[in-house]
Structure formats: C-alpha cells, structure tokens
Design a protein around this motif. Structure first.
Motif, PDB file in Angstrom:
ATOM      1  N   GLN A   4       0.966  -1.179   0.004  1.00 51.94           N
ATOM      2  CA  GLN A   4       0.027   0.066   0.079  1.00 51.94           C
ATOM      3  C   GLN A   4       0.836   1.124  -0.068  1.00 51.94           C
ATOM      4  OE1 GLN A   4      -2.655  -0.507   3.636  1.00 51.94           O
ATOM      5  NE2 GLN A   4      -3.462  -1.939   2.580  1.00 51.94           N
ATOM      6  N   ILE A   5       0.606   2.215  -0.988  1.00 52.68           N
ATOM      7  CA  ILE A   5       1.430   3.360  -1.125  1.00 52.68           C
ATOM      8  C   ILE A   5       0.869   4.556  -0.395  1.00 52.68           C
ATOM      9  CG2 ILE A   5       2.757   4.649  -2.775  1.00 52.68           C
ATOM     10  CD1 ILE A   5       3.536   1.710  -2.700  1.00 52.68           C
ATOM     11  N   ASN A   6       1.863   5.493  -0.158  1.00 56.09           N
ATOM     12  CA  ASN A   6       1.431   6.605   0.499  1.00 56.09           C
ATOM     13  C   ASN A   6       2.578   7.728   0.274  1.00 56.09           C
ATOM     14  OD1 ASN A   6      -0.113   8.485   2.141  1.00 56.09           O
ATOM     15  ND2 ASN A   6       1.710   8.941   3.562  1.00 56.09           N
ATOM     16  N   ILE A   7       2.020   8.850  -0.372  1.00 52.97           N
ATOM     17  CA  ILE A   7       2.894   9.647  -0.782  1.00 52.97           C
ATOM     18  C   ILE A   7       2.939  11.312  -0.333  1.00 52.97           C
ATOM     19  CG2 ILE A   7       3.891  11.454  -2.732  1.00 52.97           C
ATOM     20  CD1 ILE A   7       2.894   8.968  -4.487  1.00 52.97           C
ATOM     21  N   THR A   8       4.074  11.790   0.479  1.00 52.05           N
ATOM     22  CA  THR A   8       3.867  12.516   1.120  1.00 52.05           C
ATOM     23  C   THR A   8       4.859  13.879   0.658  1.00 52.05           C
ATOM     24  OG1 THR A   8       3.469  11.488   3.174  1.00 52.05           O
ATOM     25  CG2 THR A   8       4.313  13.982   3.614  1.00 52.05           C
ATOM     26  N   PRO A   9       4.417  14.998  -0.085  1.00 60.21           N
ATOM     27  CA  PRO A   9       5.135  15.778  -0.668  1.00 60.21           C
ATOM     28  C   PRO A   9       6.137  16.659   0.519  1.00 60.21           C
ATOM     29  CG  PRO A   9       2.846  16.148  -1.636  1.00 60.21           C
ATOM     30  CD  PRO A   9       3.066  15.254  -0.471  1.00 60.21           C
ATOM     31  N   ARG A  10       7.253  17.221  -0.036  1.00 61.28           N
ATOM     32  CA  ARG A  10       7.990  18.003   0.825  1.00 61.28           C
ATOM     33  C   ARG A  10       7.268  19.256   0.989  1.00 61.28           C
ATOM     34  NH1 ARG A  10      14.438  19.187   0.751  1.00 61.28           N
ATOM     35  NH2 ARG A  10      14.464  17.179  -0.245  1.00 61.28           N
ATOM     36  N   THR A  11       7.360  19.914   2.364  1.00 62.98           N
ATOM     37  CA  THR A  11       6.522  21.105   2.711  1.00 62.98           C
ATOM     38  C   THR A  11       7.123  22.089   1.952  1.00 62.98           C
ATOM     39  OG1 THR A  11       8.043  21.458   4.627  1.00 62.98           O
ATOM     40  CG2 THR A  11       5.984  20.032   4.891  1.00 62.98           C
ATOM     41  N   ASN A  12       8.285  22.363   1.399  1.00 62.58           N
ATOM     42  CA  ASN A  12       8.721  23.464   0.971  1.00 62.58           C
ATOM     43  C   ASN A  12       8.633  23.483  -0.717  1.00 62.58           C
ATOM     44  OD1 ASN A  12      10.866  21.920   0.332  1.00 62.58           O
ATOM     45  ND2 ASN A  12      12.211  23.191   1.061  1.00 62.58           N
ATOM     46  N   ALA A  13       7.757  22.695  -1.212  1.00 67.86           N
ATOM     47  CA  ALA A  13       7.545  22.722  -2.383  1.00 67.86           C
ATOM     48  C   ALA A  13       8.463  22.715  -3.611  1.00 67.86           C
ATOM     49  CB  ALA A  13       6.516  23.875  -2.772  1.00 67.86           C
ATOM     50  N   ARG A  14       9.612  21.658  -3.229  1.00 68.42           N
ATOM     51  CA  ARG A  14      10.699  21.306  -3.939  1.00 68.42           C
ATOM     52  C   ARG A  14      10.624  20.239  -5.081  1.00 68.42           C
ATOM     53  NH1 ARG A  14      16.229  21.293  -1.311  1.00 68.42           N
ATOM     54  NH2 ARG A  14      16.858  20.669  -3.098  1.00 68.42           N
ATOM     55  N   GLY A  15       9.322  19.705  -5.003  1.00 66.56           N
ATOM     56  CA  GLY A  15       9.244  18.980  -6.284  1.00 66.56           C
ATOM     57  C   GLY A  15       9.560  17.437  -6.025  1.00 66.56           C
ATOM     58  N   ASP A  16       9.728  17.235  -4.216  1.00 70.73           N
ATOM     59  CA  ASP A  16      10.008  15.978  -4.322  1.00 70.73           C
ATOM     60  C   ASP A  16       9.492  15.418  -2.849  1.00 70.73           C
ATOM     61  OD1 ASP A  16      11.736  17.568  -2.408  1.00 70.73           O
ATOM     62  OD2 ASP A  16      13.367  15.604  -2.291  1.00 70.73           O
ATOM     63  N   GLY A  17       9.513  14.330  -2.414  1.00 63.42           N
ATOM     64  CA  GLY A  17       9.058  14.015  -0.940  1.00 63.42           C
ATOM     65  C   GLY A  17       9.133  12.582  -0.613  1.00 63.42           C
ATOM     66  N   LEU A  18       8.261  11.925   0.121  1.00 68.42           N
ATOM     67  CA  LEU A  18       8.695  10.522   0.737  1.00 68.42           C
ATOM     68  C   LEU A  18       7.462   9.697   0.088  1.00 68.42           C
ATOM     69  CD1 LEU A  18       9.925   8.897   3.013  1.00 68.42           C
ATOM     70  CD2 LEU A  18       8.255   9.662   4.278  1.00 68.42           C
ATOM     71  N   MET A  19       7.790   8.490  -0.199  1.00 73.62           N
ATOM     72  CA  MET A  19       7.029   7.456  -0.699  1.00 73.62           C
ATOM     73  C   MET A  19       7.342   6.511   0.257  1.00 73.62           C
ATOM     74  SD  MET A  19       6.459   5.056  -4.015  1.00 73.62           S
ATOM     75  CE  MET A  19       5.554   6.017  -5.082  1.00 73.62           C
ATOM     76  N   THR A  20       6.052   6.067   1.076  1.00 71.86           N
ATOM     77  CA  THR A  20       5.907   5.044   2.079  1.00 71.86           C
ATOM     78  C   THR A  20       5.300   3.786   1.500  1.00 71.86           C
ATOM     79  OG1 THR A  20       6.106   6.740   3.720  1.00 71.86           O
ATOM     80  CG2 THR A  20       5.647   4.412   4.389  1.00 71.86           C
ATOM     81  N   ALA A  21       5.790   2.600   1.522  1.00 73.62           N
ATOM     82  CA  ALA A  21       5.200   1.488   1.192  1.00 73.62           C
ATOM     83  C   ALA A  21       5.051   0.474   2.123  1.00 73.62           C
ATOM     84  CB  ALA A  21       5.998   0.800  -0.151  1.00 73.62           C
ATOM     85  N   VAL A  22       4.026   0.028   2.430  1.00 75.70           N
ATOM     86  CA  VAL A  22       3.573  -0.877   3.449  1.00 75.70           C
ATOM     87  C   VAL A  22       3.179  -2.335   3.174  1.00 75.70           C
ATOM     88  CG1 VAL A  22       2.464  -1.240   5.689  1.00 75.70           C
ATOM     89  CG2 VAL A  22       3.451   1.054   5.025  1.00 75.70           C
ATOM     90  N   SER A  23       3.767  -3.324   3.451  1.00 79.45           N
ATOM     91  CA  SER A  23       2.945  -4.611   2.996  1.00 79.45           C
ATOM     92  C   SER A  23       2.186  -5.122   4.110  1.00 79.45           C
ATOM     93  CB  SER A  23       4.110  -5.595   2.758  1.00 79.45           C
ATOM     94  OG  SER A  23       3.625  -6.941   2.445  1.00 79.45           O
ATOM     95  N   PRO A  24       0.778  -5.299   4.009  1.00 76.90           N
ATOM     96  CA  PRO A  24      -0.157  -5.346   4.978  1.00 76.90           C
ATOM     97  C   PRO A  24       0.127  -6.986   5.549  1.00 76.90           C
ATOM     98  CG  PRO A  24      -1.145  -5.600   2.813  1.00 76.90           C
ATOM     99  CD  PRO A  24       0.130  -5.197   2.619  1.00 76.90           C
TER     100      PRO A  24
END
Length: 96
Positions: free
Chosen positions: A76-96
């Motif tokens: 299951q995927i969650n994406i959290t953009p970086r707060t300062n709008a630099r175009g990147d962020g964190l992708m978290t993948a969790v296996s249930p």
C-alpha cells in the motif's frame, strides 16, 4: 512480532547534479534505468515497510513506475510531498 524496514534516498533527478553541471532530470535515459535498478533491489529485499526519500513527486511517470511495481508486489502506497514545494517528497510502501 518482527518486521523489516528499509529507508533509501533515491536522489530526486530534479536535484541530482551531473558532472557537466546539468540536472539528471533533463535526461530520462539516466534516471529511468537508475530507478528501475532501485525497484529491482526493493523487490529482492522484500521489506515490510519501505521509505523512499527524495521521490520526485512532481514527475507522474516516475511516481507511476514505483506505484505500479510496489502495488503489484502487494504494498500500500502513501506519498507525502516535501513542505517547501521542491518537487520531491517521501513515498512510503507498507506490506499488509
């Protein structure tokens, strides 16, 4: 219960500088194969939780490549953009 976690900085192509001073983002022939190799490594490791730093969230092709491969592997995927709008962020993948 035991579980495995991996965190990996995948170096956002929009920020990664090449030896000639340009950004890797200007050359998909470099960043696509590099990220395909990262995905292969993630599949081999098969950790329950994966955190990918510097995911280029502004590049829908790259996000779709990761999302497709990881969802196919059952994550299951969650994406959290970086707060300062630099175009990147964190992708978290969790296996249930």
């Amino acid at each position: 219960a035991d579980f495995s976690v991996m965190t990996h900085n995948i170096h956002c192509p929009a920020h990664k500088r090449l030896p000639d001073g340009t950004r890797e983002a200007s050359n998909p022939n470099l960043y696509i194969p590099r990220n395909q190799r990262i995905l292969e490594m993630l599949r081999r490791k098969a950790c329950e939780i994966i955190c990918l730093q510097e995911m280029w969230v502004d590049n829908q092709e790259l996000v779709a490549m990761y999302r497709s491969a990881l969802e196919e592997a059952g994550y299951q995927i969650n994406i959290t953009p970086r707060t300062n709008a630099r175009g990147d962020g964190l992708m978290t993948a969790v296996s249930p």
